[in-house]
Write a protein that holds these residues in place. Sequence first.
Motif, mmCIF file in Angstrom:
data_model
loop_
_atom_site.group_PDB
_atom_site.id
_atom_site.type_symbol
_atom_site.label_atom_id
_atom_site.label_comp_id
_atom_site.label_asym_id
_atom_site.label_seq_id
_atom_site.Cartn_x
_atom_site.Cartn_y
_atom_site.Cartn_z
ATOM 1 N N GLU A 133 0.841 -1.188 0.000
ATOM 2 C CA GLU A 133 0.000 0.000 0.000
ATOM 3 C C GLU A 133 0.876 1.238 0.000
ATOM 4 O O GLU A 133 1.996 1.219 0.491
ATOM 5 N N GLY A 134 0.350 2.274 -0.534
ATOM 6 C CA GLY A 134 1.068 3.543 -0.538
ATOM 7 C C GLY A 134 0.262 4.596 -1.253
ATOM 8 O O GLY A 134 -0.672 4.308 -1.987
ATOM 9 N N VAL A 135 0.658 5.838 -1.036
ATOM 10 C CA VAL A 135 -0.032 6.956 -1.672
ATOM 11 C C VAL A 135 0.462 7.105 -3.104
ATOM 12 O O VAL A 135 -0.306 7.372 -4.010
ATOM 13 N N ASP A 136 1.740 6.862 -3.291
ATOM 14 C CA ASP A 136 2.363 7.054 -4.598
ATOM 15 C C ASP A 136 2.460 5.712 -5.320
ATOM 16 O O ASP A 136 3.095 4.776 -4.829
ATOM 17 N N ASP A 137 1.813 5.596 -6.484
ATOM 18 C CA ASP A 137 1.843 4.353 -7.257
ATOM 19 C C ASP A 137 3.261 3.952 -7.641
ATOM 20 O O ASP A 137 3.596 2.770 -7.654
#
Length: 61
Positions: A40-44
């Motif tokens: 998971e993360g905000v930045d792909d």
Amino acid sequence: MKDLKDEPLIDASTIGLKGSPTNIAKSFTPPPKGAGVMLEGVDDTAVVTELVSRLTEKHIL
């Protein structure tokens, strides 16, 4: 199937178990796999970089 084998145009040896070309040599339940990992993360881009890194470590890529 009884209705079908009485049909004059159907050969009884070509339907059901006798007509099946499939032979089962062995049946088994595969072993359970380990727990999966969610990345998971905000930045792909960061998530893809982490995925590529993990796959490279396992010699998949």
